[in-house]
Design a protein around this motif. Sequence first.
Motif, short mmCIF file in Angstrom:
data_model
loop_
_atom_site.label_atom_id
_atom_site.label_comp_id
_atom_site.label_asym_id
_atom_site.label_seq_id
_atom_site.Cartn_x
_atom_site.Cartn_y
_atom_site.Cartn_z
N PHE A 9 95.25 24.15 110.31
CA PHE A 9 94.07 23.64 109.62
C PHE A 9 92.97 24.69 109.64
O PHE A 9 92.77 25.39 110.63
CB PHE A 9 93.58 22.34 110.27
N ARG A 10 92.26 24.76 108.53
CA ARG A 10 91.19 25.73 108.37
C ARG A 10 90.00 25.04 107.71
O ARG A 10 90.13 24.03 107.04
CB ARG A 10 91.62 26.91 107.48
N GLN A 11 88.86 25.64 107.88
CA GLN A 11 87.65 25.19 107.21
C GLN A 11 87.40 26.18 106.07
O GLN A 11 86.93 27.28 106.30
CB GLN A 11 86.49 25.18 108.19
N ALA A 39 73.79 30.76 112.78
CA ALA A 39 74.32 31.30 111.54
C ALA A 39 75.65 30.69 111.13
O ALA A 39 76.25 31.13 110.18
CB ALA A 39 74.48 32.82 111.66
N HIS A 40 76.12 29.68 111.84
CA HIS A 40 77.39 29.06 111.48
C HIS A 40 77.17 28.09 110.33
O HIS A 40 76.28 27.26 110.39
CB HIS A 40 77.99 28.29 112.66
N PHE A 41 77.98 28.20 109.31
CA PHE A 41 77.90 27.25 108.22
C PHE A 41 79.28 27.02 107.64
O PHE A 41 80.15 27.87 107.72
CB PHE A 41 76.91 27.68 107.14
N GLY A 42 79.47 25.87 107.07
CA GLY A 42 80.74 25.54 106.45
C GLY A 42 80.79 24.06 106.12
O GLY A 42 80.17 23.25 106.79
N LEU A 80 84.28 25.96 112.24
CA LEU A 80 82.96 26.10 112.85
C LEU A 80 82.14 24.86 112.54
O LEU A 80 82.20 24.33 111.43
CB LEU A 80 82.22 27.32 112.30
N ARG A 81 81.37 24.42 113.48
CA ARG A 81 80.47 23.31 113.21
C ARG A 81 79.34 23.83 112.31
O ARG A 81 78.82 24.92 112.51
CB ARG A 81 79.89 22.80 114.53
#
Length: 112
Positions: A9-11, A39-42, A80-81
């Motif tokens: 599984f991937r984002q 800086a985490h986004f997704g 990533l959260r």
Amino acid sequence: MRTRLDGSFRQYIYVGDAADIVRLMLVEGLAGRPVPPKAHFGPPDIKSVGDVIAGVEAIMGIRIAVKVQNQPAESSMISLRDENGLNYAYTPWMEGLRRTVAFYRGERGSSL
């Protein structure tokens, strides 16, 4: 393919969204406004590799022949959260995938 279809599984993020988020953060920072410290986004969508293939097949109207190698030590989940603090409205999964397929097919009017 070196990974499993149903267990890896991937984002995935639509590239236009990623570029837009970086642009927004730069604009805010250059204007002297506070930029979220993380800086985490997704997007919230977590998809399997098989989900991606099925989506591309649906968009293109074809079956894709896939050879799965199931490499050892492959991570089962990479995600990533979302901590960008921008409350960004991500492009819906299938719309981003449709735009990406259109881009790779060289179709005019595709927006990345």
